[in-house]
Design an enzyme around this catalytic site. Structure first.
Site, PDB file in Angstrom:
ATOM      1  N   GLU A   9       0.875  -1.177   0.000  1.00 42.24           N
ATOM      2  CA  GLU A   9       0.000   0.000   0.000  1.00 42.24           C
ATOM      3  C   GLU A   9       0.910   1.224   0.000  1.00 42.24           C
ATOM      4  OE1 GLU A   9      -3.308   0.405  -0.057  1.00 42.24           O
ATOM      5  OE2 GLU A   9      -3.773  -1.728  -0.188  1.00 42.24           O
ATOM      6  N   CYS A  44      -2.138   9.533   2.311  1.00 46.07           N
ATOM      7  CA  CYS A  44      -1.701   8.948   1.040  1.00 46.07           C
ATOM      8  C   CYS A  44      -2.591   9.337  -0.132  1.00 46.07           C
ATOM      9  CB  CYS A  44      -1.629   7.434   1.163  1.00 46.07           C
ATOM     10  SG  CYS A  44      -3.191   6.703   1.672  1.00 46.07           S
TER      11      CYS A  44
HETATM   12  P1  NAD Z   1       7.054   5.068   7.817  1.00 46.69           P
HETATM   13  O1  NAD Z   1       8.279   5.883   7.903  1.00 46.69           O
HETATM   14  O2  NAD Z   1       6.171   4.915   9.005  1.00 46.69           O
HETATM   15  O3  NAD Z   1       7.480   3.645   7.271  1.00 46.69           O
HETATM   16  C1  NAD Z   1       6.551   2.619   7.069  1.00 46.69           C
HETATM   17  C2  NAD Z   1       7.030   1.374   7.760  1.00 46.69           C
HETATM   18  O4  NAD Z   1       8.227   0.922   7.138  1.00 46.69           O
HETATM   19  C3  NAD Z   1       7.345   1.581   9.226  1.00 46.69           C
HETATM   20  O5  NAD Z   1       6.706   0.589   9.982  1.00 46.69           O
HETATM   21  C4  NAD Z   1       8.851   1.503   9.272  1.00 46.69           C
HETATM   22  O6  NAD Z   1       9.341   0.981  10.488  1.00 46.69           O
HETATM   23  C5  NAD Z   1       9.179   0.591   8.130  1.00 46.69           C
HETATM   24  N1  NAD Z   1      10.513   0.830   7.578  1.00 46.69           N
HETATM   25  C6  NAD Z   1      11.097   2.035   7.374  1.00 46.69           C
HETATM   26  N2  NAD Z   1      12.317   1.858   6.822  1.00 46.69           N
HETATM   27  C7  NAD Z   1      12.503   0.514   6.676  1.00 46.69           C
HETATM   28  C8  NAD Z   1      13.559  -0.299   6.168  1.00 46.69           C
HETATM   29  N3  NAD Z   1      14.671   0.229   5.688  1.00 46.69           N
HETATM   30  N4  NAD Z   1      13.381  -1.639   6.184  1.00 46.69           N
HETATM   31  C9  NAD Z   1      12.249  -2.174   6.672  1.00 46.69           C
HETATM   32  N5  NAD Z   1      11.221  -1.447   7.165  1.00 46.69           N
HETATM   33  C10 NAD Z   1      11.343  -0.130   7.174  1.00 46.69           C
HETATM   34  O7  NAD Z   1       6.098   5.608   6.701  1.00 46.69           O
HETATM   35  P2  NAD Z   1       6.426   6.374   5.349  1.00 46.69           P
HETATM   36  O8  NAD Z   1       7.103   5.479   4.396  1.00 46.69           O
HETATM   37  O9  NAD Z   1       6.967   7.724   5.624  1.00 46.69           O
HETATM   38  O10 NAD Z   1       4.890   6.568   4.908  1.00 46.69           O
HETATM   39  C11 NAD Z   1       4.517   7.530   4.005  1.00 46.69           C
HETATM   40  C12 NAD Z   1       4.313   6.878   2.650  1.00 46.69           C
HETATM   41  O11 NAD Z   1       3.342   5.855   2.781  1.00 46.69           O
HETATM   42  C13 NAD Z   1       3.756   7.833   1.634  1.00 46.69           C
HETATM   43  O12 NAD Z   1       4.324   7.545   0.394  1.00 46.69           O
HETATM   44  C14 NAD Z   1       2.286   7.521   1.632  1.00 46.69           C
HETATM   45  O13 NAD Z   1       1.632   7.861   0.440  1.00 46.69           O
HETATM   46  C15 NAD Z   1       2.294   6.044   1.867  1.00 46.69           C
HETATM   47  N6  NAD Z   1       1.049   5.619   2.503  1.00 46.69           N
HETATM   48  C16 NAD Z   1       0.255   4.782   1.804  1.00 46.69           C
HETATM   49  C17 NAD Z   1      -0.950   4.388   2.352  1.00 46.69           C
HETATM   50  C18 NAD Z   1      -1.868   3.462   1.610  1.00 46.69           C
HETATM   51  O14 NAD Z   1      -2.806   2.971   2.218  1.00 46.69           O
HETATM   52  N7  NAD Z   1      -1.646   3.211   0.332  1.00 46.69           N
HETATM   53  C19 NAD Z   1      -1.310   4.832   3.614  1.00 46.69           C
HETATM   54  C20 NAD Z   1      -0.455   5.671   4.300  1.00 46.69           C
HETATM   55  C21 NAD Z   1       0.737   6.053   3.741  1.00 46.69           C
END
Ligand code: NAD
Length: 568
Positions: free
Chosen positions: A297, A332
């Site tokens: 997602e 998102c």
């Molecule tokens: P985040 O920083 O919370 O990361 C998401 C998860 O990935 C966390 O649980 C984190 O611990 C894990 N993570 C981070 N780096 C990692 C690595 N190197 N290896 C393994 N796991 C790792 O969230 P984010 O990425 O900043 O979220 C924002 C993004 O998510 C945006 O692009 C947004 O559009 C997207 N998003 C999508 C949805 C959806 O439902 N499609 C919902 C919310 C956010």
């Protein structure tokens, strides 16, 4: 300036969580939410360094405050236990335990699934205030938004699953084919087994539990890894799930990259990851090692096309609600940029300005109805988008910011260049650029020249344009004459396409996302026709050819010795 420690927030399994500190100047608290100024890598906590029974915390507040302080206090045995690192061995033993539970068949029963879903509803009802407080701590999320978009949506997912579960679990009758006549066929939904759900910080409650609802409804054991960027909600989830759900089958592992990496090394039966595409690729690569299916997602730049024939007030209100009324743009599917005609842009900007003042007052930085930016890293990222030379002069509304409180006002920009940073990465914040075109139809080429978005929005009163938009634009989801609310319809799948994600969930799609669809064909041992067995003869082949061609008459003719000899 004097810094004092008011609380130490240690997340289970995660020694590097941030201390909660307040800044005190001449005895007056001047930045109560200073914790949020600390990027996670700016604070260093070094437990067990000085004395085994004392914790020595030290941190540097780097960005605008260059101070440091240390404090020691005795450490409790259970705290020490909680701080043991969650590594690969811990992940392996957790999985082993959960596999045992799954193998016992416990999670497959209808009763168990229903009980967990009911418990989740009770958990939410009992803890509404605590949930709102955690969201307030993590994001200064307005209570209204916390209720509408985190609490009530999660509850709605539970209630919907409870209402439909019996029906979802029923094997689905399938048509049979002449080749297996007589027979009956069905599709049986079976749980994958042990699933991993990794969630993101922006809707930390909903994005963690909504997939868990699907995983439980489908009869799986689950490990949830909430985001470390929203630590208060993460800790609360860990506590609540332990208290309310069956911990022999549903677990929370808190932590950041190291903990997630340890989890990803294991063999899961399905992984659902919510977050950015860069980490999505890491998740998918880890899953590929074990042939584990994934749902990703992700996000992207969701466009809003605005025609000039719209009801301005309603359209502006709905765009503003989807952008700034959703976590101040940190959503998102929040509108990422607008495309409208050159002629209509000034009218639209006026409409948006009026609505913004109506929503958030003359000084939006003081509004209680706007979330703040989650942390200093994201604040700097957004400031960089705004401060780029070719962009900073394009602000037509807003632009105010307050770094100490991590607040950025709703900001509208007009005609930013295509090659600017703001037009080339997902904004994920309160900045809204407007691109102008000669004719509204020209917007299609702009959208199609970019990666497929998670959502695409169109405001128009033209049925023709609406039809062309639906037919020609590829996106995870689409909404005509509104923004964001399509995600509240459980009958629609929610997920991306291309760069915006793989797979989908919500409603029945969540159940399906966590179920393997097992094909089952039932035959009886009566009426066995020798035609398919050796020795193969021309006559048998004629019969089979007629059957496979779907010609009953041909089959009958072949059976009684007539029919064309095609291959003998
Ligand atoms: P985040 O920083 O919370 O990361 C998401 C998860 O990935 C966390 O649980 C984190 O611990 C894990 N993570 C981070 N780096 C990692 C690595 N190197 N290896 C393994 N796991 C790792 O969230 P984010 O990425 O900043 O979220 C924002 C993004 O998510 C945006 O692009 C947004 O559009 C997207 N998003 C999508 C949805 C959806 O439902 N499609 C919902 C919310 C956010």
């Amino acid at each position: 300036m004097d810094i004092s420690l008011i609380h130490i927030n240690i997340m289970p399994y995660h020694a590097s969580s941030l201390p909660l500190v307040k800044l005190v100047n001449n005895g007056k608290v001047c930045a109560p939410r200073i914790r949020n100024l600390l990027g996670d890598r700016e604070a260093s906590i070094t437990p067990k360094q000085t004395h085994p029974t004392s914790l020595r915390f030290s941190w540097r507040i780097s960005s605008s405050f260059s101070s440091s302080a240390t404090e020691s206090r005795p450490i409790m045995e259970d705290e020490m236990k909680k701080m043991e690192r969650f590594d690969s061995d811990s992940a392996a033993s957790l999985l082993k335990e959960l596999r045992g539970t799954f193998a016992s068949g416990k999670t497959k029963s209808y009763e168990w699934r229903v009980q967990q879903l009911k418990n989740m509803i009770k958990m939410i009802d009992d803890n509404e205030r605590a949930i709102m407080e955690a969201l307030q701590q993590d994001l200064a999320k307005p209570r209204f938004e916390s209720f509408v978009s985190e609490i009530s949506l999660t509850k709605a997912a539970c209630n919907h699953a409870l209402k439909e579960l019996k029906h979802w679990m029923k094997p689905e009758k399938a048509k049979t084919a002449i080749t297996t006549f007589p027979s009956s066929a069905e599709i049986v939904s079976e749980p994958f087994g042990i699933v991993l759900i990794i969630s993101a910080w922006n809707y930390p409650f909903l994005l963690s539990l909504d997939p868990v609802v699907g995983a439980i409804a489908a009869g799986n054991s689950v490990v949830l890894k909430p985001s470390e960027i929203s630590p208060a909600t993460s800790s609360l989830l860990a506590k609540l799930l332990e208290d309310y759900l069956d911990s022999s089958a549903v677990r929370v592992v808190e932590g950041a990259v190291a903990e997630t990496t340890a989890l990803l090394e294991q063999k899961w039966d399905k992984i659902l990851y919510t977050g950015n595409g860069k980490v999505g690729r890491i998740v998918m690569a880890a899953a590929a090692k074990h042939l584990t299916p994934v749902i990703l997602e992700l996000g992207g730049k969701s466009p809003v096309v605005v025609d000039s024939n719209v009801n301005l007030k309603v359209s502006a209100r709905r765009i503003a609600a989807g952008k700034w009324g959703c976590n101040n743009g940190q959503a998102c599917i929040a509108p990422d940029y607008i495309i409208t005609t050159k002629a209509y842009a000034p009218t639209l900007i006026d409409g948006l300005k009026n609505i913004l003042e109506e929503f958030f007052g003359k000084d939006p930085l003081e509004s209680k109805d706007l979330s703040r930016i989650v942390n200093s890293n994201h604040f700097s990222r957004l400031a960089k988008l705004l401060d780029e030379d070719k962009v900073s002069g394009k602000i037509v509304h807003g632009g105010q910011r307050d770094e100490t409180r991590l607040m950025i006002a709703p900001t509208i920009l007009l005609d930013v260049p295509e090659d600017s940073l703001i037009m080339n990465e997902e904004i994920f914040g309160p900045l809204l650029p407007i691109i102008t075109v000669d004719k509204v139809e020209d917007s299609f080429d702009i959208i199609k020249s970019r990666s497929k978005p998670l959502a695409a929005y169109l405001f128009t009163s033209s049925k023709k344009l609406e039809k062309e938009f639906v037919e020609n634009i590829s996106a995870g989801g689409m909404l005509i004459n509104d923004t964001v609310v399509h995600l509240t319809n459980p009958s629609l799948p929610f997920g991306g396409v291309g760069e915006s994600g793989i797979g989908s969930y919500h409603g029945k799609f969540s159940f399906d996302a966590f179920s393997h669809k097992k094909a089952v064909l039932y035959r009886s041992l009566y009426g066995d026709a020798p035609v398919r067995y050796p020795p193969y003869t021309p006559g048998k082949l004629r019969i089979l050819r007629a059957i496979l061609d779907g010609s009953i008459i041909g089959a009958i003719l072949a059976l009684i010795g007539f029919g064309k000899k095609k291959l003998e």
